[in-house]
Design a protein around this motif. Sequence first.
Motif, PDB file in Angstrom:
ATOM      1  N   VAL A   7      21.090  17.675 -31.140  1.00 34.77           N
ATOM      2  CA  VAL A   7      20.017  18.079 -32.006  1.00 34.77           C
ATOM      3  C   VAL A   7      18.957  16.814 -32.011  1.00 34.77           C
ATOM      4  CG1 VAL A   7      19.358  18.153 -34.658  1.00 34.77           C
ATOM      5  CG2 VAL A   7      21.379  19.368 -33.380  1.00 34.77           C
ATOM      6  N   THR A   8      19.588  15.518 -32.070  1.00 34.78           N
ATOM      7  CA  THR A   8      18.485  14.348 -32.192  1.00 34.78           C
ATOM      8  C   THR A   8      17.842  14.145 -30.928  1.00 34.78           C
ATOM      9  OG1 THR A   8      20.445  12.703 -31.680  1.00 34.78           O
ATOM     10  CG2 THR A   8      19.963  13.157 -33.848  1.00 34.78           C
ATOM     11  N   ALA A   9      18.334  14.952 -29.780  1.00 29.68           N
ATOM     12  CA  ALA A   9      17.744  14.455 -28.547  1.00 29.68           C
ATOM     13  C   ALA A   9      16.391  15.216 -28.297  1.00 29.68           C
ATOM     14  CB  ALA A   9      18.639  14.887 -27.371  1.00 29.68           C
ATOM     15  N   VAL A  10      15.991  16.264 -29.064  1.00 30.28           N
ATOM     16  CA  VAL A  10      14.760  16.819 -28.981  1.00 30.28           C
ATOM     17  C   VAL A  10      13.452  15.852 -29.423  1.00 30.28           C
ATOM     18  CG1 VAL A  10      15.950  19.096 -29.453  1.00 30.28           C
ATOM     19  CG2 VAL A  10      14.974  18.034 -31.426  1.00 30.28           C
ATOM     20  N   PHE A  11      13.887  14.934 -29.963  1.00 25.68           N
ATOM     21  CA  PHE A  11      12.556  14.107 -30.548  1.00 25.68           C
ATOM     22  C   PHE A  11      12.055  13.199 -29.332  1.00 25.68           C
ATOM     23  CE2 PHE A  11      15.182  14.741 -34.405  1.00 25.68           C
ATOM     24  CZ  PHE A  11      14.324  15.086 -35.118  1.00 25.68           C
ATOM     25  N   GLY A  12      10.718  12.995 -29.473  1.00 29.92           N
ATOM     26  CA  GLY A  12      10.104  12.427 -28.319  1.00 29.92           C
ATOM     27  C   GLY A  12      10.539  11.260 -27.522  1.00 29.92           C
ATOM     28  N   PRO A  13      11.084  10.201 -28.451  1.00 33.62           N
ATOM     29  CA  PRO A  13      11.616   8.802 -27.561  1.00 33.62           C
ATOM     30  C   PRO A  13      12.646   8.986 -26.651  1.00 33.62           C
ATOM     31  CG  PRO A  13      11.087   8.354 -29.791  1.00 33.62           C
ATOM     32  CD  PRO A  13      10.889   9.726 -29.658  1.00 33.62           C
ATOM     33  N   VAL A  14      13.554  10.046 -26.625  1.00 33.21           N
ATOM     34  CA  VAL A  14      14.761  10.199 -26.104  1.00 33.21           C
ATOM     35  C   VAL A  14      14.315  10.097 -24.687  1.00 33.21           C
ATOM     36  CG1 VAL A  14      17.002  11.542 -25.805  1.00 33.21           C
ATOM     37  CG2 VAL A  14      16.085  11.063 -28.017  1.00 33.21           C
ATOM     38  N   ARG A  15      13.567  10.852 -24.192  1.00 33.13           N
ATOM     39  CA  ARG A  15      13.450  11.105 -22.638  1.00 33.13           C
ATOM     40  C   ARG A  15      13.030   9.747 -22.103  1.00 33.13           C
ATOM     41  NH1 ARG A  15      10.103  15.986 -19.516  1.00 33.13           N
ATOM     42  NH2 ARG A  15       8.433  14.608 -20.149  1.00 33.13           N
ATOM     43  N   PRO A  16      12.010   9.215 -22.655  1.00 36.17           N
ATOM     44  CA  PRO A  16      11.504   7.807 -21.944  1.00 36.17           C
ATOM     45  C   PRO A  16      12.948   6.778 -21.923  1.00 36.17           C
ATOM     46  CG  PRO A  16       9.720   8.640 -23.320  1.00 36.17           C
ATOM     47  CD  PRO A  16      10.962   9.811 -23.743  1.00 36.17           C
ATOM     48  N   LEU A  17      13.488   6.877 -22.922  1.00 37.17           N
ATOM     49  CA  LEU A  17      14.740   5.962 -22.988  1.00 37.17           C
ATOM     50  C   LEU A  17      15.467   6.156 -22.106  1.00 37.17           C
ATOM     51  CD1 LEU A  17      16.237   3.744 -24.440  1.00 37.17           C
ATOM     52  CD2 LEU A  17      17.338   5.668 -25.856  1.00 37.17           C
ATOM     53  N   SER A  18      15.949   7.476 -21.786  1.00 38.02           N
ATOM     54  CA  SER A  18      16.941   7.976 -20.977  1.00 38.02           C
ATOM     55  C   SER A  18      16.516   7.535 -19.415  1.00 38.02           C
ATOM     56  CB  SER A  18      17.221   9.570 -20.984  1.00 38.02           C
ATOM     57  OG  SER A  18      17.606   9.635 -22.173  1.00 38.02           O
ATOM     58  N   VAL A  19      15.100   8.079 -19.219  1.00 34.29           N
ATOM     59  CA  VAL A  19      14.467   7.882 -17.996  1.00 34.29           C
ATOM     60  C   VAL A  19      14.677   6.268 -17.595  1.00 34.29           C
ATOM     61  CG1 VAL A  19      12.529   7.985 -16.672  1.00 34.29           C
ATOM     62  CG2 VAL A  19      13.079   9.753 -17.805  1.00 34.29           C
ATOM     63  N   THR A  20      14.384   5.521 -18.363  1.00 32.80           N
ATOM     64  CA  THR A  20      14.260   4.150 -18.241  1.00 32.80           C
ATOM     65  C   THR A  20      15.723   3.408 -17.801  1.00 32.80           C
ATOM     66  OG1 THR A  20      12.568   3.617 -19.617  1.00 32.80           O
ATOM     67  CG2 THR A  20      14.086   1.790 -19.166  1.00 32.80           C
ATOM     68  N   ALA A  21      16.758   4.274 -18.672  1.00 36.00           N
ATOM     69  CA  ALA A  21      18.006   3.652 -18.178  1.00 36.00           C
ATOM     70  C   ALA A  21      18.746   4.288 -16.910  1.00 36.00           C
ATOM     71  CB  ALA A  21      19.008   4.266 -19.350  1.00 36.00           C
ATOM     72  N   VAL A  22      18.134   5.421 -16.662  1.00 37.91           N
ATOM     73  CA  VAL A  22      18.363   6.051 -15.389  1.00 37.91           C
ATOM     74  C   VAL A  22      18.108   5.334 -13.983  1.00 37.91           C
ATOM     75  CG1 VAL A  22      18.376   8.033 -13.848  1.00 37.91           C
ATOM     76  CG2 VAL A  22      19.072   8.421 -16.206  1.00 37.91           C
ATOM     77  N   ARG A  23      16.909   4.860 -14.232  1.00 40.81           N
ATOM     78  CA  ARG A  23      15.882   4.341 -13.109  1.00 40.81           C
ATOM     79  C   ARG A  23      16.832   2.833 -13.017  1.00 40.81           C
ATOM     80  NH1 ARG A  23       9.806   5.518 -14.657  1.00 40.81           N
ATOM     81  NH2 ARG A  23       9.582   7.421 -13.565  1.00 40.81           N
ATOM     82  N   ALA A  24      17.066   2.132 -14.011  1.00 39.80           N
ATOM     83  CA  ALA A  24      17.574   0.773 -13.915  1.00 39.80           C
ATOM     84  C   ALA A  24      19.148   0.751 -13.699  1.00 39.80           C
ATOM     85  CB  ALA A  24      17.599  -0.091 -15.306  1.00 39.80           C
ATOM     86  N   LEU A  25      19.888   1.920 -13.905  1.00 39.44           N
ATOM     87  CA  LEU A  25      21.343   1.745 -13.617  1.00 39.44           C
ATOM     88  C   LEU A  25      22.024   2.768 -12.810  1.00 39.44           C
ATOM     89  CD1 LEU A  25      22.422   1.001 -17.437  1.00 39.44           C
ATOM     90  CD2 LEU A  25      22.150  -0.871 -15.671  1.00 39.44           C
ATOM     91  N   CYS A  26      21.191   3.754 -12.547  1.00 36.43           N
ATOM     92  CA  CYS A  26      21.979   5.055 -11.813  1.00 36.43           C
ATOM     93  C   CYS A  26      21.339   4.961 -10.329  1.00 36.43           C
ATOM     94  CB  CYS A  26      21.533   6.314 -12.635  1.00 36.43           C
ATOM     95  SG  CYS A  26      22.620   6.619 -13.856  1.00 36.43           S
ATOM     96  N   ASP A  27      20.355   4.341 -10.055  1.00 26.71           N
ATOM     97  CA  ASP A  27      19.818   4.234  -8.516  1.00 26.71           C
ATOM     98  C   ASP A  27      19.320   5.689  -8.389  1.00 26.71           C
ATOM     99  OD1 ASP A  27      19.262   3.248  -6.168  1.00 26.71           O
ATOM    100  OD2 ASP A  27      21.146   3.766  -5.124  1.00 26.71           O
TER     101      ASP A  27
END
Length: 467
Positions: free
Chosen positions: A80-100
């Motif tokens: 439910v909380t993931a529908v808010f705006g900042p979640v996707r930029p946070l997730s994308v930043t973590a994926v780029r830095a840690l998931c190659d």
Amino acid sequence: MSGWWGAKGRAGGPRPWAGRVLGPRARLRWAHQILGGALLMPYFLLAQVGVGMAAGGGNAFTSLPMSLAAYAAALPLAAVTAVFGPVRPLSVTAVRALCDVPGEGLAEGPARSWAARGRTSAWWTLHLGVGAVVSGMTLAVPPMAVALIGLPFVGGWREIMLEAGWLGGGTDPYAAPLLGLALLAGLAGAAAAAGALLARLAPVLLGPAAADRLAAAEERAADLAVRNRLARELHDSVGHALSAVTLQAVAARRVLDRDPAFVREALAAIEDTTRRTVGELDAVLGLLRDGDPARPDTAPAPTLAADLHGLLARTRATGTTVTARQDPGPAGDWSWLPAITSREAYRIVQEGLTNALRHGTAPVELRISVRGGKAAGHHDAGGRDAGGDRDGRQDRDGREDRRDRELEVVMTNPQARPGSREARTTGGRGLRGAAERAALLGGSVEAGPYGGGWRLRAVLPLAGGDR
């Protein structure tokens, strides 16, 4: 150490799977999963309270069934909380830095549509859910594995592990180290598999949606339009000034001893040209720096109404003969023109004169006229504007008449001889810029050989009013 684990094909080196399980990329993905477990913890604690109240006051930390129930209840809260705006930029930043994961396959900025928010919610729930499981295994498995590996060598551990239920009564203590190593290998393999799964699903769930692609395309188009506008302004103002100043200086040098009056006139024209160009250049640089085209400390954009006379005078100061015919009136009263039409028409005339100075030969003939309808600026005997009232305002008939009228700019001059240094090309940045200016108003520009010379013809519709 990482190079050793990731080595492949070396004699005596580890198998390729070792790099995939314990290499630098696998370790970063492992850290990404532990981050997900940490992010789930607030949801888990909140769910634990609800599960404990529903169970009559039990503690989810001491009861495995209650812990599993709290874990299951925490995932919908995270979704439910993931529908808010900042979640996707946070997730994308973590994926780029840690998931190659390549950045091109991931979206920029908050989710704009509900479909994108749903995919972001699915990713957030998956990341936190998988991360919590891997984090729990990471906390529990290593101590157990170390205990199993040390079991044959540390007295008293067997009784402790039997009491804890970690071993069966018939377990061979010397087989326990193999079991411990198997647990560590299983943990590393599970973390690597989960990391690979998340990396594969990241572009699917965090990739750009149609709305994101459209927004990115619009942003690129707007940026390109601004860059093209700046390029046109710099080319037209600075390019014309340099051409005019060069020819004025050359003409003055040739008659320096014979015609001092002409030299003084040329030097004055050079001074005026450079002063005006510095002002225009400052305006363009201000737009480039601040993005504000209307700063009060910059010179206004030149227009046909206010600056055509000076443009023709500076061109004539180069020694070039320019014959101008203007309708309405020999003086060319263009103050009634829409502001944007007056600005773009001035730049088109400037570009035509620049091309004539660079590539053509004298004389240059310029004709600016209005085609179709009634040309504003003509007055009857009573002083009434032909298209409006005595104050120069257009009446209903005048406004309707403007829709059918066009401003036509025609410039002709003899073409330089083929093969000479001044021979004209078939069109460069300046002509493309003039065509873009006309297209902004719904008009057109034609340029090319005509009647043994060169002709530039622009047609600008007058509909649209002042802007």
